[in-house]
Design an enzyme around this catalytic site. Structure first.
Site, PDB file in Angstrom:
ATOM      1  N   TYR A   1       8.872   1.902  13.065  1.00 12.39           N
ATOM      2  CA  TYR A   1       8.509   1.576  11.682  1.00 12.39           C
ATOM      3  C   TYR A   1       7.761   2.718  10.985  1.00 12.39           C
ATOM      4  O   TYR A   1       7.023   2.469  10.028  1.00 12.39           O
ATOM      5  CB  TYR A   1       7.668   0.298  11.660  1.00 12.39           C
ATOM      6  CG  TYR A   1       8.513  -0.965  11.792  1.00 12.39           C
ATOM      7  CD1 TYR A   1       9.569  -1.227  10.914  1.00 12.39           C
ATOM      8  CD2 TYR A   1       8.241  -1.916  12.773  1.00 12.39           C
ATOM      9  CE1 TYR A   1      10.336  -2.380  11.025  1.00 12.39           C
ATOM     10  CE2 TYR A   1       8.997  -3.085  12.880  1.00 12.39           C
ATOM     11  CZ  TYR A   1      10.043  -3.307  12.006  1.00 12.39           C
ATOM     12  OH  TYR A   1      10.798  -4.456  12.097  1.00 12.39           O
TER      13      TYR A   1
ATOM     14  N   ARG B   1      17.734 -15.291   8.419  1.00 10.61           N
ATOM     15  CA  ARG B   1      16.378 -15.503   7.897  1.00 10.61           C
ATOM     16  C   ARG B   1      16.331 -16.721   6.965  1.00 10.61           C
ATOM     17  O   ARG B   1      15.327 -17.441   6.927  1.00 10.61           O
ATOM     18  CB  ARG B   1      15.886 -14.245   7.190  1.00 10.61           C
ATOM     19  CG  ARG B   1      15.525 -13.109   8.166  1.00 10.61           C
ATOM     20  CD  ARG B   1      15.381 -11.803   7.432  1.00 10.61           C
ATOM     21  NE  ARG B   1      14.868 -10.713   8.265  1.00 10.61           N
ATOM     22  CZ  ARG B   1      14.916  -9.439   7.911  1.00 10.61           C
ATOM     23  NH1 ARG B   1      15.454  -9.096   6.744  1.00 10.61           N
ATOM     24  NH2 ARG B   1      14.430  -8.502   8.697  1.00 10.61           N
TER      25      ARG B   1
ATOM     26  N   PHE C   1       0.650  -3.402   5.404  1.00  8.69           N
ATOM     27  CA  PHE C   1       0.977  -4.328   6.495  1.00  8.69           C
ATOM     28  C   PHE C   1       1.403  -3.612   7.785  1.00  8.69           C
ATOM     29  O   PHE C   1       1.738  -4.259   8.774  1.00  8.69           O
ATOM     30  CB  PHE C   1       2.069  -5.312   6.056  1.00  8.69           C
ATOM     31  CG  PHE C   1       3.334  -4.667   5.548  1.00  8.69           C
ATOM     32  CD1 PHE C   1       4.315  -4.232   6.425  1.00  8.69           C
ATOM     33  CD2 PHE C   1       3.544  -4.497   4.179  1.00  8.69           C
ATOM     34  CE1 PHE C   1       5.479  -3.636   5.961  1.00  8.69           C
ATOM     35  CE2 PHE C   1       4.706  -3.897   3.701  1.00  8.69           C
ATOM     36  CZ  PHE C   1       5.675  -3.466   4.597  1.00  8.69           C
TER      37      PHE C   1
ATOM     38  N   HIS D   1      15.265  -7.913  13.195  1.00 10.08           N
ATOM     39  CA  HIS D   1      15.405  -6.602  12.550  1.00 10.08           C
ATOM     40  C   HIS D   1      16.874  -6.201  12.553  1.00 10.08           C
ATOM     41  O   HIS D   1      17.594  -6.473  13.514  1.00 10.08           O
ATOM     42  CB  HIS D   1      14.620  -5.535  13.324  1.00 10.08           C
ATOM     43  CG  HIS D   1      14.986  -4.136  12.907  1.00 10.08           C
ATOM     44  ND1 HIS D   1      14.440  -3.534  11.794  1.00 10.08           N
ATOM     45  CD2 HIS D   1      15.893  -3.257  13.410  1.00 10.08           C
ATOM     46  CE1 HIS D   1      14.977  -2.330  11.649  1.00 10.08           C
ATOM     47  NE2 HIS D   1      15.858  -2.138  12.620  1.00 10.08           N
TER      48      HIS D   1
ATOM     49  N   THR E   1      14.723  -9.382   3.291  1.00 10.37           N
ATOM     50  CA  THR E   1      13.507  -9.117   4.072  1.00 10.37           C
ATOM     51  C   THR E   1      12.571 -10.325   4.022  1.00 10.37           C
ATOM     52  O   THR E   1      12.013 -10.742   5.036  1.00 10.37           O
ATOM     53  CB  THR E   1      12.791  -7.865   3.519  1.00 10.37           C
ATOM     54  OG1 THR E   1      13.690  -6.766   3.628  1.00 10.37           O
ATOM     55  CG2 THR E   1      11.516  -7.557   4.295  1.00 10.37           C
TER      56      THR E   1
ATOM     57  N   LYS F   1      12.865 -10.304  17.090  1.00  8.97           N
ATOM     58  CA  LYS F   1      11.432 -10.044  17.152  1.00  8.97           C
ATOM     59  C   LYS F   1      10.742 -11.110  18.027  1.00  8.97           C
ATOM     60  O   LYS F   1      11.347 -12.148  18.349  1.00  8.97           O
ATOM     61  CB  LYS F   1      10.872 -10.042  15.721  1.00  8.97           C
ATOM     62  CG  LYS F   1      11.477  -8.927  14.845  1.00  8.97           C
ATOM     63  CD  LYS F   1      10.952  -8.974  13.415  1.00  8.97           C
ATOM     64  CE  LYS F   1      11.501  -7.828  12.588  1.00  8.97           C
ATOM     65  NZ  LYS F   1      10.957  -7.824  11.205  1.00  8.97           N
TER      66      LYS F   1
ATOM     67  N   GLU G   1      17.652   4.670  15.265  1.00 10.60           N
ATOM     68  CA  GLU G   1      17.049   3.546  15.986  1.00 10.60           C
ATOM     69  C   GLU G   1      17.701   3.340  17.359  1.00 10.60           C
ATOM     70  O   GLU G   1      17.005   3.064  18.344  1.00 10.60           O
ATOM     71  CB  GLU G   1      17.135   2.276  15.136  1.00 10.60           C
ATOM     72  CG  GLU G   1      16.225   2.357  13.909  1.00 10.60           C
ATOM     73  CD  GLU G   1      16.463   1.269  12.872  1.00 10.60           C
ATOM     74  OE1 GLU G   1      15.774   1.286  11.836  1.00 10.60           O
ATOM     75  OE2 GLU G   1      17.340   0.394  13.079  1.00 10.60           O
TER      76      GLU G   1
ATOM     77  N   ASN H   1       9.618 -12.817  10.211  1.00  8.34           N
ATOM     78  CA  ASN H   1      11.017 -12.975   9.790  1.00  8.34           C
ATOM     79  C   ASN H   1      12.048 -12.790  10.901  1.00  8.34           C
ATOM     80  O   ASN H   1      13.224 -12.559  10.649  1.00  8.34           O
ATOM     81  CB  ASN H   1      11.319 -12.110   8.562  1.00  8.34           C
ATOM     82  CG  ASN H   1      11.189 -10.630   8.827  1.00  8.34           C
ATOM     83  OD1 ASN H   1      10.849 -10.220   9.933  1.00  8.34           O
ATOM     84  ND2 ASN H   1      11.464  -9.814   7.822  1.00  8.34           N
TER      85      ASN H   1
HETATM   86  P1  IDP Z   1      13.678  -5.138   6.694  1.00  9.05           P
HETATM   87  O1  IDP Z   1      13.193  -5.637   8.041  1.00  9.05           O
HETATM   88  O2  IDP Z   1      14.400  -6.214   5.943  1.00  9.05           O
HETATM   89  O3  IDP Z   1      14.453  -3.857   6.785  1.00  9.05           O
HETATM   90  P2  IDP Z   1      11.442  -3.550   5.702  1.00  9.05           P
HETATM   91  O4  IDP Z   1      11.064  -3.380   4.271  1.00  9.05           O
HETATM   92  O5  IDP Z   1      12.059  -2.396   6.421  1.00  9.05           O
HETATM   93  O6  IDP Z   1      12.369  -4.847   5.799  1.00  9.05           O
HETATM   94  O7  IDP Z   1      10.127  -4.026   6.461  1.00  9.05           O
HETATM   95  C1  IDP Z   1      10.098  -4.056   7.860  1.00  9.05           C
HETATM   96  C2  IDP Z   1       9.434  -5.305   8.325  1.00  9.05           C
HETATM   97  O8  IDP Z   1       8.073  -5.277   7.894  1.00  9.05           O
HETATM   98  C3  IDP Z   1       9.956  -6.614   7.731  1.00  9.05           C
HETATM   99  O9  IDP Z   1      11.107  -7.090   8.402  1.00  9.05           O
HETATM  100  C4  IDP Z   1       8.775  -7.528   7.911  1.00  9.05           C
HETATM  101  O10 IDP Z   1       8.689  -7.964   9.272  1.00  9.05           O
HETATM  102  C5  IDP Z   1       7.616  -6.593   7.644  1.00  9.05           C
HETATM  103  N1  IDP Z   1       7.170  -6.678   6.249  1.00  9.05           N
HETATM  104  C6  IDP Z   1       7.779  -6.175   5.152  1.00  9.05           C
HETATM  105  N2  IDP Z   1       7.076  -6.468   4.035  1.00  9.05           N
HETATM  106  C7  IDP Z   1       5.995  -7.148   4.448  1.00  9.05           C
HETATM  107  C8  IDP Z   1       4.885  -7.729   3.777  1.00  9.05           C
HETATM  108  O11 IDP Z   1       4.753  -7.681   2.552  1.00  9.05           O
HETATM  109  N3  IDP Z   1       3.960  -8.385   4.550  1.00  9.05           N
HETATM  110  C9  IDP Z   1       4.070  -8.467   5.900  1.00  9.05           C
HETATM  111  N4  IDP Z   1       5.103  -7.933   6.565  1.00  9.05           N
HETATM  112  C10 IDP Z   1       6.053  -7.285   5.860  1.00  9.05           C
HETATM  113 MG    MG Z   2      13.852  -1.949   7.313  1.00 13.66          MG
END
Ligand code: IDP
Ligand code: MG
Length: 153
Positions: A53, A106, A61, A119, A95, A13, A130, A116
């Site tokens: 996404y 991470r 978010f 991806h 995550t 990212k 994807e 974070n």
């Molecule tokens: P992942 O990246 O571990 O698969 P997902 O639940 O698919 O996690 O969420 C996608 C991305 O959205 C996360 O990697 C993070 O960048 C962002 N994200 C997820 N939850 C939150 C949140 O509570 N606040 C802000 N960003 C979030």
């Molecule tokens: Mg995800």
């Protein structure tokens, strides 16, 4: 062996790029034994990020996430190998970096869920979607790794 040809979509990212972590992250996948199939460094268009996404579109978010992902270039990659989707997720950590163990990407390099740095596809089916979204078929490079028989028995 067909199982060894599982593929996952990994993207560094904008924060991971800006913080100079591309080499470190590529190194981890490379040293693990996974095979690089495609790589593209780009400022991702907003439409692509929204689609990437789309499953999160109703989360509070979502718009911030799309903005964050478009705040600078991303390094999109396809990596191949046995169980690469699941193992890739283990290498990434949770995550939320706060829940990620040291030794994971991470866990080692970031602090907040909204920054974070990386991806990784969460399932084989989402990886396929994807990869199709981010790459043209001809951008996936077919070649034989000389290390294959030293990585797989
Ligand atoms: P992942 O990246 O571990 O698969 P997902 O639940 O698919 O996690 O969420 C996608 C991305 O959205 C996360 O990697 C993070 O960048 C962002 N994200 C997820 N939850 C939150 C949140 O509570 N606040 C802000 N960003 C979030
Ligand atoms: Mg995800």
């Amino acid at each position: 062996m067909p199982g060894n040809q599982e593929r996952t979509f990994i993207a560094i990212k904008p924060d991971g790029v800006q913080r100079g972590l591309m080499g470190e992250i590529i190194k981890r996948f490379e040293q693990k034994g996974f095979k690089l199939v495609a790589m593209k460094f780009q400022q991702a268009p907003e439409e692509l990020l929204k689609q990437h996404y789309i499953d999160l579109k109703d989360r509070p978010f979502y718009s911030g996430l799309v903005k964050y992902m478009g705040s600078g270039p991303v390094l999109a990659m396809v990596w191949e190998g046995l169980n690469v989707v699941k193992t890739g997720r283990v290498m990434l950590g949770e995550t939320n970096p706060a829940d990620s163990k040291p030794g994971t990407i991470r866990g080692d390099f970031c602090i907040q869920v909204g920054r974070n740095i990386i991806h990784g596809s969460d399932a084989v089916a989402s990886a396929e979607k994807e990869i199709e979204l981010w790459f043209k078929p001809e951008e996936l490079v077919a070649y034989k790794s000389c290390a294959e028989s030293w990585i797989y028995e």
